[in-house]
Design a protein around this motif. Structure first.
Motif, PDB file in Angstrom:
ATOM      1  N   GLY A  89       0.835  -1.203   0.000  1.00 12.69           N
ATOM      2  CA  GLY A  89       0.000   0.000   0.000  1.00 12.69           C
ATOM      3  C   GLY A  89       0.866   1.247   0.000  1.00 12.69           C
ATOM      4  O   GLY A  89       1.952   1.263   0.588  1.00 12.69           O
ATOM      5  N   HIS A  90       0.406   2.254  -0.686  1.00 15.17           N
ATOM      6  CA  HIS A  90       1.190   3.498  -0.806  1.00 15.17           C
ATOM      7  C   HIS A  90       0.300   4.683  -1.178  1.00 15.17           C
ATOM      8  O   HIS A  90      -0.834   4.505  -1.621  1.00 15.17           O
ATOM      9  CB  HIS A  90       2.274   3.327  -1.880  1.00 15.17           C
ATOM     10  N   TYR A  91       0.861   5.850  -0.980  1.00 22.92           N
ATOM     11  CA  TYR A  91       0.369   7.079  -1.605  1.00 22.92           C
ATOM     12  C   TYR A  91       1.286   7.334  -2.792  1.00 22.92           C
ATOM     13  O   TYR A  91       2.413   6.833  -2.819  1.00 22.92           O
ATOM     14  CB  TYR A  91       0.466   8.260  -0.634  1.00 22.92           C
ATOM     15  N   HIS A  92       0.832   8.106  -3.745  1.00 23.84           N
ATOM     16  CA  HIS A  92       1.746   8.481  -4.823  1.00 23.84           C
ATOM     17  C   HIS A  92       2.644   9.612  -4.336  1.00 23.84           C
ATOM     18  O   HIS A  92       2.187  10.519  -3.625  1.00 23.84           O
ATOM     19  CB  HIS A  92       0.969   8.887  -6.079  1.00 23.84           C
ATOM     20  N   ALA A  93       3.922   9.529  -4.683  1.00 25.19           N
ATOM     21  CA  ALA A  93       4.874  10.568  -4.279  1.00 25.19           C
ATOM     22  C   ALA A  93       4.397  11.917  -4.828  1.00 25.19           C
ATOM     23  O   ALA A  93       4.469  12.939  -4.140  1.00 25.19           O
ATOM     24  CB  ALA A  93       6.273  10.216  -4.777  1.00 25.19           C
ATOM     25  N   ALA A  98      -3.721  10.289 -10.208  1.00 25.95           N
ATOM     26  CA  ALA A  98      -4.760   9.270 -10.032  1.00 25.95           C
ATOM     27  C   ALA A  98      -4.290   7.949 -10.635  1.00 25.95           C
ATOM     28  O   ALA A  98      -3.176   7.852 -11.171  1.00 25.95           O
ATOM     29  CB  ALA A  98      -6.045   9.738 -10.699  1.00 25.95           C
ATOM     30  N   GLU A  99      -5.151   6.935 -10.544  1.00 28.25           N
ATOM     31  CA  GLU A  99      -4.776   5.610 -11.073  1.00 28.25           C
ATOM     32  C   GLU A  99      -6.037   4.820 -11.374  1.00 28.25           C
ATOM     33  O   GLU A  99      -7.079   5.034 -10.734  1.00 28.25           O
ATOM     34  CB  GLU A  99      -3.944   4.881 -10.016  1.00 28.25           C
ATOM     35  N   LEU A 100      -5.946   3.891 -12.344  1.00 23.38           N
ATOM     36  CA  LEU A 100      -7.065   2.996 -12.652  1.00 23.38           C
ATOM     37  C   LEU A 100      -6.637   1.549 -12.450  1.00 23.38           C
ATOM     38  O   LEU A 100      -5.580   1.142 -12.937  1.00 23.38           O
ATOM     39  CB  LEU A 100      -7.530   3.184 -14.099  1.00 23.38           C
ATOM     40  N   TYR A 101      -7.460   0.798 -11.735  1.00 22.86           N
ATOM     41  CA  TYR A 101      -7.243  -0.646 -11.572  1.00 22.86           C
ATOM     42  C   TYR A 101      -8.343  -1.375 -12.343  1.00 22.86           C
ATOM     43  O   TYR A 101      -9.528  -1.039 -12.213  1.00 22.86           O
ATOM     44  CB  TYR A 101      -7.353  -1.046 -10.103  1.00 22.86           C
ATOM     45  N   TYR A 102      -7.952  -2.400 -13.102  1.00 21.65           N
ATOM     46  CA  TYR A 102      -8.918  -3.198 -13.853  1.00 21.65           C
ATOM     47  C   TYR A 102      -8.709  -4.667 -13.487  1.00 21.65           C
ATOM     48  O   TYR A 102      -7.632  -5.224 -13.742  1.00 21.65           O
ATOM     49  CB  TYR A 102      -8.737  -2.977 -15.362  1.00 21.65           C
ATOM     50  N   GLY A 137      -4.456   7.111  -0.477  1.00 22.40           N
ATOM     51  CA  GLY A 137      -3.591   5.943  -0.281  1.00 22.40           C
ATOM     52  C   GLY A 137      -4.350   4.708  -0.714  1.00 22.40           C
ATOM     53  O   GLY A 137      -5.579   4.657  -0.565  1.00 22.40           O
ATOM     54  N   HIS A 138      -3.650   3.704  -1.267  1.00 23.42           N
ATOM     55  CA  HIS A 138      -4.359   2.528  -1.778  1.00 23.42           C
ATOM     56  C   HIS A 138      -3.594   1.237  -1.528  1.00 23.42           C
ATOM     57  O   HIS A 138      -2.377   1.194  -1.620  1.00 23.42           O
ATOM     58  CB  HIS A 138      -4.692   2.679  -3.265  1.00 23.42           C
ATOM     59  N   ARG A 139      -4.385   0.213  -1.215  1.00 21.78           N
ATOM     60  CA  ARG A 139      -3.872  -1.143  -0.951  1.00 21.78           C
ATOM     61  C   ARG A 139      -4.909  -2.117  -1.487  1.00 21.78           C
ATOM     62  O   ARG A 139      -6.113  -1.870  -1.364  1.00 21.78           O
ATOM     63  CB  ARG A 139      -3.702  -1.347   0.558  1.00 21.78           C
TER      64      ARG A 139
HETATM   65 ZN    ZN Z   1      -0.495   3.500  -7.013  1.00 22.89          ZN
END
Ligand code: ZN
Ligand code: PAN
Length: 192
Positions: A89-93, A98-102, A137-139
């Motif tokens: 898990g992280h935050y972007h520096a 943003a980000e997309l997960y598929y 933040g995402h995990r």
């Molecule tokens: Zn990320």
């Protein structure tokens, strides 16, 4: 001006791997030390130090503004105590990226937390396209019986801040309760 040459990378939908990856990262339990809430269960599982997840990088360029990075992540099924296997898990520096997960295979949750204390959990199974907004933040967590695989697409210059989560932990956890996945608050979470 130089123009990057277009290219295609093939994603192996069954295994979750990228064919001819640029880089493969393997994360064993020892790489996630201190992140599972049950320290005793973690110490016990460290003896066999299971492989928790792998990342297959498909993007072959520089971490340059305007480019997109992409990779697959495959999280193996399993638990430490009653907590399901997850990514660090992280935050972007660069927090505003943003980000997309598929999701390609299996099932699990995308856990997110914002700097002002909001938490969010998105269920994902094959076909889910889940959005990580800037600053969250995402995990990801594998709550299923098979591997959980997703494609991640992100600005190539997003970068990684792992330190905040290594220090404070993640606000919410996914644990098995009465045979089912349940979202609970992390008793060890501290906000900086
Ligand atoms: Zn990320
Ligand atoms: C993903 C993650 C990947 C592994 O590509 O990097 O799922 O998770 P950790 O980086 O937390 O170990 C992504 O979110 N990139 O930005």
């Amino acid at each position: 001006m130089t123009y990057k040459t277009p290219f295609t990378k093939w994603l192996e939908l069954e295994s979750g791997k990228v064919k001819d990856p640029v880089l493969v990262q393997q994360r064993h339990l020892s790489d996630l030390k201190g992140l599972f809430y049950d320290a005793e269960a973690e110490a016990e599982r460290l003896r066999d130090n299971p492989l928790i997840y792998e990342v297959y990088l498909a993007y072959d360029g520089e971490a340059q503004e305007g480019q997109l990075g992409y990779s697959t992540t495959l999280i193996y099924p399993g638990k430490v105590g009653d907590e399901y296997f997850f990514t660090k898990g992280h935050y972007h520096a660069k927090g505003d990226r943003a980000e997309l997960y598929y999701c390609l295979k299996g099932e699990g949750y995308l856990l997110m937390q914002s700097p002002n204390g909001a938490v969010n959990a998105q269920f994902m199974s094959a076909g889910a396209g889940s959005y990580v907004p800037p600053y969250w933040g995402h995990r990801t967590v594998n709550t299923g019986q098979e591997r959980f695989v997703f494609l991640a697409v992100y600005p190539a210059d997003a970068g990684y801040d792992y330190g905040t989560i290594a220090e404070n932990g993640f606000a919410s956890l996914m644990v098995e309760k009465d045979g089912k996945a349940a979202l609970v608050s992390n008793p060890n979470f501290s906000r900086s």
